[in-house]
Motif scaffolding. Structure first.
Motif, PDB file in Angstrom:
ATOM      1  N   GLY A   2      30.095 -10.730 -16.926  1.00  0.00           N
ATOM      2  CA  GLY A   2      30.580 -12.106 -16.901  1.00  0.00           C
ATOM      3  C   GLY A   2      30.800 -12.614 -15.482  1.00  0.00           C
ATOM      4  O   GLY A   2      30.578 -11.892 -14.499  1.00  0.00           O
ATOM      5  N   SER A   3      31.296 -13.841 -15.393  1.00  0.00           N
ATOM      6  CA  SER A   3      31.517 -14.485 -14.088  1.00  0.00           C
ATOM      7  C   SER A   3      32.344 -13.608 -13.165  1.00  0.00           C
ATOM      8  O   SER A   3      33.455 -13.193 -13.516  1.00  0.00           O
ATOM      9  N   TYR A  57      38.083 -15.125 -29.555  1.00  0.00           N
ATOM     10  CA  TYR A  57      37.450 -15.895 -28.474  1.00  0.00           C
ATOM     11  C   TYR A  57      36.891 -17.195 -29.054  1.00  0.00           C
ATOM     12  O   TYR A  57      36.176 -17.171 -30.065  1.00  0.00           O
TER      13      TYR A  57
HETATM   14  O1  LIG Z   1      29.770 -16.147 -17.945  1.00  0.00           O
HETATM   15  P1  LIG Z   1      31.221 -16.272 -18.190  1.00  0.00           P
HETATM   16  O2  LIG Z   1      31.564 -16.659 -19.576  1.00  0.00           O
HETATM   17  O3  LIG Z   1      31.994 -15.043 -17.746  1.00  0.00           O
HETATM   18  O4  LIG Z   1      31.701 -17.447 -17.232  1.00  0.00           O
HETATM   19  C1  LIG Z   1      32.859 -18.259 -17.421  1.00  0.00           C
HETATM   20  C2  LIG Z   1      32.500 -19.468 -18.255  1.00  0.00           C
HETATM   21  C3  LIG Z   1      31.804 -20.357 -17.239  1.00  0.00           C
HETATM   22  O5  LIG Z   1      30.482 -19.957 -17.082  1.00  0.00           O
HETATM   23  C4  LIG Z   1      32.561 -20.088 -15.978  1.00  0.00           C
HETATM   24  C5  LIG Z   1      33.666 -21.086 -15.793  1.00  0.00           C
HETATM   25  O6  LIG Z   1      34.450 -20.768 -14.682  1.00  0.00           O
HETATM   26  O7  LIG Z   1      33.169 -18.772 -16.146  1.00  0.00           O
END
Ligand SMILES: O=P(O)(O)O[C@@H]1C[C@H](O)[C@@H](CO)O1
Ligand SMILES: Nc1nc2[nH]cnc2c(=O)[nH]1
Length: 306
Positions: A26-27, A190
């Motif tokens: 994830g991010s 979620y």
């Molecule tokens: O890819 P994820 O879900 O971890 O990223 C989160 C959702 C958006 O893409 C971003 C918003 O800050 O982080």
């Protein structure tokens, strides 16, 4: 698909061509794959059918290698995922999951950064997801919509068992073995929203009232594809921020009228979240997420479909 698999056969050493576990970072969580041994990186640009990740904190490579202690488990990790808000089609968003399935992946660990809706969840907590609410799915944005391209896959996929109980329990065993403090982990639901906007207070209240604990902009499409492909799914959400849901609206009229009456008031300043904050938390808690995932791999039973 054939062209993608052929490209991978040419780019990945034979001993890493049959990963047992897939990981989606994830991010800000691509550091998850930092401990891969014998690792080989393949850029998405080299893979037919793959698009590019355009979001800061997401790279655009697949990492193949061995993870965990001892001989290690062969894994393939997506360093950078795709989100529909980037303009990618849902079929592109889930394409890497389908490729993983064709390579033999039976277990997938999907991570994300998410905002907390449940006031008991503090920033930095890792939420082991056991259910989801996907408003886009319920309203026609479902990656499984459309003609069935593979008749061997189920047309009507049940989702009540989407999140593997065995894998979820392994996370708590892993945390116990690593002496991770109890409060560092939680269980929750979620909510998937399309993004790229963060929630208003009313939207946050609505999702919380519907039963969601955390909210994010990814993951559910990948879960659906993985379940359709018959994989066991584990989702770990890192709480990077709280979705601010004031208990009540503080009226600006009251504020204004108090001001002209010369009564001193506390001016409300609405808090806002930023992607930078999300990434910073990912960096801060990246090691914890990595240790947990490595330990889960160590604990994965080797003699089952798992
Ligand atoms: O890819 P994820 O879900 O971890 O990223 C989160 C959702 C958006 O893409 C971003 C918003 O800050 O982080
Ligand atoms: N929708 C949404 N996605 C996030 N990803 C990280 N934090 C958040 C958030 O607060 N809302």
């Amino acid at each position: 698909m054939d062209a993608t698999l052929q490209a991978l056969r040419g780019l990945v050493p034979r001993e890493l061509q049959n990963p047992r576990v897939g990981i989606i970072c994830g991010s800000g969580l691509s550091g998850l794959a930092a401990s891969l041994r014998q690792s080989v990186l393949v850029s998405y640009a080299e893979l037919p059918g793959f698009v590019q990740s355009t979001v800061p904190g997401h790279k655009s490579s697949l990492a193949f290698g061995l993870m965990g202690s001892g001989a290690g488990v062969p894994v393939v990790a997506m360093l950078g995922r795709f989100h529909p808000y980037e303009g990618h089609k849902l079929s592109s968003v889930v394409y890497p999951v389908r490729v993983m399935a064709k390579m033999g992946v039976k277990n997938i660990i999907i991570t994300n950064a998410a905002g907390a809706l449940n006031p008991e969840l503090t920033v930095g907590t890792i939420v082991v997801v056991h259910d989801h609410i996907a408003l886009p799915n319920l309203t026609g944005m479902n990656p499984l919509l459309g003609p069935q391209t593979d008749p061997s896959l189920p047309r009507f996929l049940p989702l009540s068992d989407a999140y593997s109980r065995l894998l979820r329990k392994l996370v708590f065993r892993a945390a116990h073995d690593l002496s991770i403090e109890r409060d560092a982990l939680a269980e929750g639901t979620y909510a998937w929203v399309s993004g790229p906007t963060y929630e208003t207070a009313a939207e946050g209240r609505f999702l919380r009232a519907a039963g969601a604990d955390v909210v994010g902009m990814s993951t559910v499409p990948e879960v659906l594809a993985a379940r359709e492909e018959g994989m066991n799914v584990l989702v770990l959400s890192l709480v990077t921020n709280a979705v601010v849901i004031p208990a009540s609206y503080q009226s600006v009229r009251d504020e204004f009228e108090a001001e002209i009456a010369g009564v001193s008031t506390k001016t409300v300043v609405e808090e806002v979240v930023s992607h930078e904050e999300v990434l910073a938390l990912g960096r801060l808690k990246g090691d914890l997420m990595k240790s947990l995932v490595e330990k889960v791999l160590d604990l994965l039973p080797s003699n089952t479909q798992q």
